[in-house]
Scaffold this active site. Structure first.
Site, PDB file in Angstrom:
ATOM      1  CG  ASP B  11      32.183 -25.320 -48.405  1.00  0.00           C
ATOM      2  OD1 ASP B  11      31.844 -24.865 -47.398  1.00  0.00           O
ATOM      3  OD2 ASP B  11      31.765 -26.475 -48.868  1.00  0.00           O
ATOM      4  CG  ASP B 109      30.397 -23.503 -43.662  1.00  0.00           C
ATOM      5  OD1 ASP B 109      29.357 -23.520 -44.044  1.00  0.00           O
ATOM      6  OD2 ASP B 109      31.135 -24.331 -43.442  1.00  0.00           O
ATOM      7  CD  GLU B 110      27.258 -24.359 -48.447  1.00  0.00           C
ATOM      8  OE1 GLU B 110      27.695 -24.679 -49.784  1.00  0.00           O
ATOM      9  OE2 GLU B 110      26.969 -25.312 -47.670  1.00  0.00           O
TER      10      GLU B 110
END
Lengths: 372, 389
Positions: B11, B109-110
């Site tokens: 993350d 973004d993860e």
């Protein structure tokens, strides 16, 4: 009606007519066969209204007449018997059949209820060369569509000109085209779509010795007479309805700009593609063909099954190339190819694969736009 | 014997804000807020991301931008540059693919990574995490927090636990020591309402939930009760679902407040159809079965599915079918969650046709154009009119 004929001949006639007879029908009388006895001949007639066939065999006719009998039961009696000759007598709608050891009383139907069968008018007919017709049918019919939604594609396009015969079968995803130089005395160019059922029948009837067949074309019907000849003492008459609709412009989709070309040995190629297709499933029918320098590789991968990679040597020296397609489309055509070699041509990943045998046979396969 | 599973959740820390700081070195160490234009405190819209410096002022994502401005007028406010963030996201995923092909991207973004089969190449699972962080820092100059655990849910909690710049490993042996003291809201699927209900039952920690009778939980929360109980006991069998190996692709969304507003539900459904269509197209898949999921007030969850003759990944086909399913369902209560799923993947949809039907060709062209725009300018750059408010 009172006849005596050779059992084997009668049985052969039954075997040819049987595929036409509907096993279930809204018109139950069509499940019967019509037998007409005249002079030294009996006529056997079967139809599902869409297509129909009249077959003649020689017989000893003691009394002329017509009878309508259930095809399945009569066929079974002929099959079970080992007699050389068979006797059929009718009394009204009832037939009495005598064999050496047996006696059968079979209830028939009233001939009045049986649909009219068309006649073949020899005077209106034109001639078509018979040689090669079997091959033409075999090499195109498998590519037709089973989908009723694209009705025109359920049949085979038949084009007849004075100098050439052409047939095209396609389901939209692949297309088989065959042509043959031959002499026909047609008054003008003919273009019709014939349903596969009638063509399959014709393919079975024509023998290698046959030289000509006769054709008449009416608005919605194609009538064919296969003349007597060879072991056939009498002509066979066949009619077939035509498929109405527009066959797509096939000439336009046959590419002429494929720049990659490779010659393929049929048997080896067929074994390779069948192996590569082993791991595909009904839902994921995809195989990748990879061409590199002198090597052809098939690669399949299915999530639920696994992977397969099969290589063979070919003579190829052009840019490396790969394309994904449904392997069944290749396997199908390989079943009808008798030639030891053919060529494959390609342009790019989204253009059809072109299989060619000489100048007269072209088979196209549209690719899949996924990666394997 | 069952193979030991090692799941990583990666993350990125304050992703959007961190990218802006990276590209504008003068902003490093400064509070940076990415989101809507604050217009001197009168702006509408919300915060998309806040740098850690901004978070000290109480600014966090989803906060109305006007409030963020009031909390820290001196902060650097930046508009969302989705094209840039997508580009970085692709680089990030490229790095992650060096460690395992089994990657499930969760958002921009993860991502989850299953390294059970590949960690030996990099040493231990923990060393693999160190390497991932190192390569992200070296190659895109950003900081990632990483959680390592035997199951997905715990990996996700762990990555959050160590933020910023975290690396938290939860071994199988220490699973309950880690999980049970946590507050109940840390569990996946526990939102405000569920937390309240659980609190009323005297359940405040994950450990307390784990020791409850599963039958009693089922009575109150339905199937979800059992699910939560399993999670609390460290049971989370879900695999890391790589997009290409997936048997289905789905997205769902929970409404901020249970709703009966037809417009709100409709535009959410369209938004979900867009999402699912986009993911299907990215993965090169078309499916025949389209499923609508509805959860109503009181937690009852329903699904309704339809199977179409032609496999599809077209957003308009999905939306049309989903709407039909929704109408036929006749929802009587307020809606808490809706979801859209496509499954029953079939290659038939990729078979090109010699005499191609023009309507599909046109649709395909439109979708390709949208794909291209999204690729260049980001997921949120283009939407159907239905979604835009």
């Amino acid at each position: 009606m009172k006849i005596t004929c050779e059992r084997a001949q009668l049985q052969e006639a039954f075997q040819i007519i049987n595929p036409i007879i509907p096993t279930r029908s809204t018109i139950p009388i069509l499940q019967n066969i019509k037998i007409i006895a005249e002079k030294q001949t009996i006529f056997l007639i079967g139809t599902d209204l869409e297509i129909g066939l009249r077959y003649e065999i020689p017989a000893e006719v003691k009394e002329t007449g017509t009878i309508i009998l259930p095809t399945q039961r009569l066929g079974a009696i002929l099959r079970e018997s080992t007699d050389e000759k068979i006797n059929i007598e009718s009394d009204g709608h009832i037939a009495r059949i005598k064999t050496k050891i047996g006696y059968f009383k079979i209830l028939g139907a009233d001939p009045v209820d049986y649909p009219d069968f068309p006649e073949f008018d020899t005077k209106k007919a034109f001639e078509i060369e018979a040689s090669g017709l079997k091959e033409m049918i075999r090499k195109t019919i498998f590519a037709t569509s089973g989908e009723i939604t694209r009705y025109a594609l359920t049949g085979v396009l038949l084009e007849i000109t004075k100098k050439e015969l052409r047939m095209v079968g396609s389901d939209g995803k692949r297309l088989a085209f065959i042509k043959k130089k031959s002499e026909q005395n047609v008054p003008q160019n003919i273009k019709v779509i014939a349903p596969p059922k009638g063509l399959i029948l014709l393919e079975r009837i024509i023998q290698d010795k046959d030289k000509k067949i006769l054709i008449t074309l009416e608005e919605t019907q194609l009538k064919i007479q296969v003349p007597a000849g060879g072991s056939r003492k009498h002509p066979i008459f066949l009619f077939s309805g035509l498929i109405e609709g527009n066959f797509p412009d096939y000439a336009n989709v046959i590419p002429s700009d494929s720049d990659k070309k490779v010659e393929i040995p049929t048997a080896e190629f067929a074994a390779a593609i069948r192996q590569a297709a082993l791991v595909t499933t009904d839902k994921f029918k995809a195989t990748k063909m990879i061409l590199e320098k002198n090597t052809l590789t098939f690669f399949s991968r299915t999530q639920d099954v696994g992977e397969a990679q099969v290589k063979m040597k070919v003579s190829y020296d052009q840019k490396p190339f790969e394309i994904v397609f449904n392997p069944d489309f290749l396997i199908d055509v390989l079943r009808v190819i008798d030639e030891p070699k053919f060529t494959l041509e390609f342009k790019d990943k989204t253009s059809p694969i072109v299989l060619k045998i000489g100048r007269n046979y072209v088979y196209l396969i549209m690719p899949l736009t996924v990666d394997v | 014997m069952v193979k030991k599973r090692f799941i990583i959740h990666v993350d990125m820390d304050a992703f959007f804000a961190a990218i802006e700081q990276r590209d504008n070195p003068a902003w490093r160490g400064q509070p940076v807020v990415v989101g809507a234009d604050p217009k001197g405190g009168r702006g509408r819209g919300v915060v998309s991301a806040a740098s850690y410096e901004a978070r000290k002022f109480g600014i966090h994502s989803a906060l109305p931008i006007s409030i963020a401005y009031r909390k820290c007028p001196k902060a650097i406010f930046r508009p969302v540059d989705m094209a840039k963030y997508s580009q970085v996201s692709r680089q990030l995923h490229g790095i992650l693919y060096n460690f395992t092909p089994e990657i499930e991207p969760v958002s921009i973004d993860e991502a989850f990574l299953d390294i059970s089969g590949s960690y030996q190449l990099f040493g231990t699972p923990r060393q693999t995490c160190v390497l991932i962080k190192k390569r992200i820092k070296e190659e895109i100059d950003l900081i990632a927090s990483v959680g390592l655990a035997p199951v997905k849910m715990v990996a996700k909690i762990a990555s959050d636990f160590g933020k910023p710049d975290g690396l938290v490993e939860v071994t199988k042996e220490k699973l309950f020591d880690f999980l049970w003291p946590l507050e109940i809201s840390k569990l996946w699927g526990v939102g405000v309402k569920t937390r309240q209900s659980l609190n009323e039952m005297g359940i405040w920690t994950v450990g307390q939930l784990a020791k409850k009778d599963v039958k009693a939980l089922k009575k109150i929360f339905g199937a979800n009760g059992e699910h939560l109980w399993s999670l609390a006991n460290g049971i989370d069998e879900r695999d890391v679902e790589t997009e290409t190996g997936a048997k289905s692709i789905s997205n769902e969304t929970t409404f901020g407040k249970d709703t009966a507003d037809q417009d709100e539900i409709d535009s959410s459904l369209m938004w979900l159809c867009e999402k699912v269509s986009g993911r299907l197209r990215q993965a090169g898949l078309k499916g025949r079965t389209i499923t609508l999921k509805i959860r109503v007030t009181g937690f009852q969850t329903y699904t309704r599915a339809i199977t179409v003759p032609e496999p599809t990944n077209f957003v308009d086909v999905l939306y049309q079918q989903i709407q039909k399913l929704y109408k036929n369902f006749k929802v009587r209560k307020k809606v808490r969650l809706v979801g859209v799923k496509v499954s029953n993947f079939d290659l038939a949809g990729f078979q090109s046709d010699l005499f191609q039907q023009p309507t599909d060709q046109k649709r395909e062209k439109i979708h390709r154009a949208v794909d291209a725009i999204k690729k260049k300018f980001g997921e949120e750059s283009v939407h159907r009119g239905r979604v835009v408010k």
